[in-house]
Design an enzyme around this catalytic site. Structure first.
Site, PDB file in Angstrom:
ATOM      1  N   CYS A  86       0.835  -1.198   0.000  1.00  0.00           N
ATOM      2  CA  CYS A  86       0.000   0.000   0.000  1.00  0.00           C
ATOM      3  C   CYS A  86       0.882   1.264   0.000  1.00  0.00           C
ATOM      4  O   CYS A  86       1.537   1.546  -0.982  1.00  0.00           O
ATOM      5  CB  CYS A  86      -0.985  -0.038   1.167  1.00  0.00           C
ATOM      6  SG  CYS A  86      -2.396   1.082   0.971  1.00  0.00           S
ATOM      7  N   HIS A 194      -3.432  -5.770   1.113  1.00  0.00           N
ATOM      8  CA  HIS A 194      -2.737  -5.992   2.381  1.00  0.00           C
ATOM      9  C   HIS A 194      -2.675  -7.476   2.768  1.00  0.00           C
ATOM     10  O   HIS A 194      -3.559  -7.966   3.469  1.00  0.00           O
ATOM     11  CB  HIS A 194      -3.454  -5.232   3.500  1.00  0.00           C
ATOM     12  CG  HIS A 194      -3.287  -3.754   3.448  1.00  0.00           C
ATOM     13  ND1 HIS A 194      -2.289  -3.091   4.137  1.00  0.00           N
ATOM     14  CD2 HIS A 194      -3.995  -2.800   2.794  1.00  0.00           C
ATOM     15  CE1 HIS A 194      -2.392  -1.783   3.916  1.00  0.00           C
ATOM     16  NE2 HIS A 194      -3.410  -1.589   3.099  1.00  0.00           N
ATOM     17  N   GLU A 196      -0.736  -8.741   4.953  1.00  0.00           N
ATOM     18  CA  GLU A 196      -0.489  -8.808   6.391  1.00  0.00           C
ATOM     19  C   GLU A 196      -1.775  -8.709   7.198  1.00  0.00           C
ATOM     20  O   GLU A 196      -1.784  -9.042   8.396  1.00  0.00           O
ATOM     21  CB  GLU A 196       0.506  -7.711   6.818  1.00  0.00           C
ATOM     22  CG  GLU A 196      -0.059  -6.320   7.023  1.00  0.00           C
ATOM     23  CD  GLU A 196      -0.403  -5.563   5.760  1.00  0.00           C
ATOM     24  OE1 GLU A 196      -0.744  -4.369   5.865  1.00  0.00           O
ATOM     25  OE2 GLU A 196      -0.338  -6.157   4.651  1.00  0.00           O
TER      26      GLU A 196
END
Length: 222
Positions: A86, A194, A196
């Site tokens: 991002c 994302h 994560e």
């Protein structure tokens, strides 16, 4: 595996990224933006999401000039692995570690939802745990995720199999539905979604976990 996660003023995904690395078995060090050197013996550097320096000027533009970013650039130029997620992807394009640029979403609105991604290549340490063409689902949360590249750059990315992920339903207007790209040496990945945030079932999905397990197989660059 040893990983470093960069922390800029305004980063808000640094802890998430560190936890994702740790879940994959990594030893993680957070590195402040005013530091001038990375820890020794690193296998990978993570540049996290957020709003570095408040996204003033352009997203990632000020972070690209911070002291630690110079060390990140040198690390990648020496063959080190890195992942920018991002805002981290925006930083890596601002530094020219990765090609192209991230512009305002085509709809001019902030997008926050789960997006479908198609794995466009498995020929990287980041994507090798997936299957070619596999569709995975990762969260997106951005206002400036519209990936743009000139025709020659886009052709090079396509010809060199450096498009890592594409959107199944393009949310932001990115050229060729691109959600993530690889560097020429395939050791740096930038992506807007994302992974994560998708390593714990309690958060709604675990499709990002395979990426970090794959990364955990790295060895330190010579």
């Amino acid at each position: 595996m040893k990983a470093a996660v960069i922390v800029y003023p305004g980063s808000n995904c640094d802890r998430d990224l560190a936890v994702a690395f740790e879940r994959a078995g990594a030893e993680v060090t957070k590195v402040w933006h005013k530091d001038t050197a990375l820890p020794a013996g690193l296998d990978i550097v993570g540049v996290p999401g957020g709003f570095s320096y408040g996204d003033y000027l352009r997203c990632g533009a000020i972070a690209a000039q911070s002291p630690i970013t110079r060390a990140v650039i040198d690390f990648t130029h020496a063959g080190g692995h890195a992942i920018g997620i991002c805002n981290g992807f925006q930083v890596l394009t601002e530094t020219k570690v990765l090609p192209g640029a991230l512009m305002r979403n085509a709809g001019l609105k902030f997008i926050c939802k789960t997006a479908g991604l198609r794995v466009a290549t498995t020929d990287s340490v980041f994507t090798r745990a997936y299957d070619d063409g596999q569709v995975i689902h990762l969260p997106v949360a951005h206002h400036d995720g519209n990936y743009v590249a000139d025709p020659d750059t886009l052709k090079a990315l396509q010809d060199q199999d450096r498009i890592a992920f594409t959107y199944t339903d393009n949310p932001n207007g990115s050229v060729a539905d691109i959600a993530g790209v690889l560097s020429e040496n395939r050791r740096v990945l930038g992506l807007m979604p994302h992974p994560e945030r998708a390593v714990d079932a309690a958060h709604g999905g675990t499709d990002g976990a395979a990426m970090f397990r794959a990364i955990a197989g790295l060895v330190a660059p010579a």
